[in-house]
Design a protein around this motif. Structure first.
Motif, mmCIF file in Angstrom:
data_model
loop_
_atom_site.group_PDB
_atom_site.id
_atom_site.type_symbol
_atom_site.label_atom_id
_atom_site.label_comp_id
_atom_site.label_asym_id
_atom_site.label_seq_id
_atom_site.Cartn_x
_atom_site.Cartn_y
_atom_site.Cartn_z
ATOM 1 N N LEU A 217 0.742 -1.036 0.011
ATOM 2 C CA LEU A 217 -0.054 0.071 0.195
ATOM 3 C C LEU A 217 0.882 1.136 0.003
ATOM 4 O O LEU A 217 1.884 1.319 0.861
ATOM 5 N N THR A 218 0.776 2.146 -0.999
ATOM 6 C CA THR A 218 1.309 3.331 -1.179
ATOM 7 C C THR A 218 0.640 4.600 -1.135
ATOM 8 O O THR A 218 -0.242 4.644 -1.919
ATOM 9 N N LEU A 219 0.960 5.293 -0.515
ATOM 10 C CA LEU A 219 0.145 6.736 -0.234
ATOM 11 C C LEU A 219 1.206 7.696 -0.468
ATOM 12 O O LEU A 219 2.203 8.004 0.308
ATOM 13 N N SER A 220 1.018 8.521 -1.326
ATOM 14 C CA SER A 220 1.810 9.615 -1.773
ATOM 15 C C SER A 220 0.873 11.029 -1.425
ATOM 16 O O SER A 220 -0.165 11.164 -2.306
ATOM 17 N N GLY A 221 1.500 11.993 -0.809
ATOM 18 C CA GLY A 221 0.879 13.192 -0.896
ATOM 19 C C GLY A 221 1.553 14.187 -1.675
ATOM 20 O O GLY A 221 2.767 14.432 -1.523
ATOM 21 N N VAL A 222 0.914 14.909 -2.531
ATOM 22 C CA VAL A 222 1.549 16.064 -3.384
ATOM 23 C C VAL A 222 0.954 17.216 -3.135
ATOM 24 O O VAL A 222 -0.443 17.532 -3.419
ATOM 25 N N TYR A 223 1.895 18.337 -2.726
ATOM 26 C CA TYR A 223 1.179 19.667 -2.394
ATOM 27 C C TYR A 223 1.802 20.700 -2.827
ATOM 28 O O TYR A 223 3.109 20.856 -3.210
ATOM 29 N N ARG A 224 1.002 21.558 -3.365
ATOM 30 C CA ARG A 224 1.487 22.972 -3.836
ATOM 31 C C ARG A 224 1.306 24.103 -3.163
ATOM 32 O O ARG A 224 0.122 24.212 -2.640
ATOM 33 N N ALA A 225 2.556 24.552 -2.746
ATOM 34 C CA ALA A 225 2.557 25.739 -1.835
ATOM 35 C C ALA A 225 1.632 27.092 -2.199
ATOM 36 O O ALA A 225 1.378 27.190 -3.391
ATOM 37 N N PRO A 226 1.111 27.696 -1.454
ATOM 38 C CA PRO A 226 0.217 28.932 -1.685
ATOM 39 C C PRO A 226 1.231 29.830 -2.415
ATOM 40 O O PRO A 226 2.365 30.002 -2.030
ATOM 41 N N GLY A 227 0.541 30.696 -3.065
ATOM 42 C CA GLY A 227 1.432 31.427 -4.201
ATOM 43 C C GLY A 227 1.667 31.052 -5.233
ATOM 44 O O GLY A 227 1.942 31.696 -6.536
ATOM 45 N N ALA A 228 1.799 29.454 -5.492
ATOM 46 C CA ALA A 228 1.882 28.877 -6.754
ATOM 47 C C ALA A 228 0.466 28.858 -7.589
ATOM 48 O O ALA A 228 -0.275 29.471 -6.941
ATOM 49 N N GLU A 229 0.436 28.429 -8.921
ATOM 50 C CA GLU A 229 -0.828 28.675 -9.454
ATOM 51 C C GLU A 229 -1.717 27.855 -8.966
ATOM 52 O O GLU A 229 -1.774 26.514 -8.916
ATOM 53 N N GLY A 230 -2.575 28.288 -8.187
ATOM 54 C CA GLY A 230 -3.620 27.681 -7.182
ATOM 55 C C GLY A 230 -3.072 27.102 -5.902
ATOM 56 O O GLY A 230 -1.814 27.254 -5.726
#
Length: 238
Positions: A217-230
């Motif tokens: 079981l693989t769980l990956s979190g991908v987060y785009r920082a505030p200030g980036a596009e959206g």
């Protein structure tokens, strides 16, 4: 039956297996099928075609060109006894417990260094369990017995669009038939990207007799920082 623990028991065989889980202990004499498959982009390569009864007792492979990081783009399929469906159907990376890098390729972290830092290396880990994992010298291994009674086939597919993969493989075969009431080994892969908020993720939905032996079981979190596009936060589960 479960036997009481004996403090005077000889545990040397178990200790040796725990120290080197990539080496199959106490195996009978096995027929070895080995070689190197050079797989062109978007092409299949057969690594096993066996007629007769027996079992795959050991499955090992190592990606010589590009390293085992390419295992996420190498698909493994297995067929037992002429079944119409596919019995093993999974990316090699997930099958051997390495996780899968494609979730991160869908949406890159804003800091490129994050992908290669010590905390996260492109979705890849190097497990060394007793049944699946990666040895210190880079061999991916699986020791789950995979019996069959008339034929067995294993094949690899290169998902890359513009890169040839070279895969070393070594398959240990027992040519002794298992009991008629033994089961077939099956492995299936699925994923959701992203997960649906508030809904269960189904790991297995099975019918009939058998044994559930586990999952990777693989769980990956991908987060785009505030200030980036959206402002995007996505989670992937496979």
């Amino acid at each position: 039956p479960v036997h009481a623990y004996d403090p005077d028991a000889d545990l040397s065989d178990i200790s040796a297996w725990m120290e080197r889980p990539d080496v199959l202990p106490g195996a009978p004499r096995l027929k070895t099928v080995s070689g190197t498959a050079r797989i062109e982009p978007r092409q299949w390569a057969s690594i096993l075609e066996h007629a007769g009864a027996g079992a795959v007792r050991s499955l090992r492979m190592r990606i010589a060109r590009g390293g085992n990081e390419q295992a996420a783009h190498l698909w493994l399929r297995g067929y037992w006894d002429g079944h119409k469906g596919v019995d093993i159907d999974s990316p090699a990376g997930a099958f051997f417990g390495l996780g899968d890098a494609r979730a991160l390729e869908a949406l890159k972290h804003p800091d490129p260094g994050y992908l290669t830092c010590e905390h996260y290396s492109c979705g890849r880990v190097a497990p060394r369990s007793l049944f699946v994992g990666e040895s210190e010298d880079g061999w991916l291994y699986c020791h789950f017995p995979m019996p069959f009674w008339s034929e067995a086939r294993l094949a690899l597919f290169n998902e890359r669009l513009d890169e040839t993969l070279e895969v070393e493989f070594e398959i240990g075969l027992s040519e002794t038939a298992y009991p008629d009431n033994a089961g077939w080994f099956r492995a299936q892969w699925r994923s959701e990207a992203p997960l649906r908020l508030g809904e269960d993720y189904c790991v297995a939905d099975l019918r009939g007799e058998g044994h559930y032996v586990g999952c990777v079981l693989t769980l990956s979190g991908v987060y785009r920082a505030p200030g980036a596009e959206g402002h995007v936060s996505r989670w992937y589960l496979e």
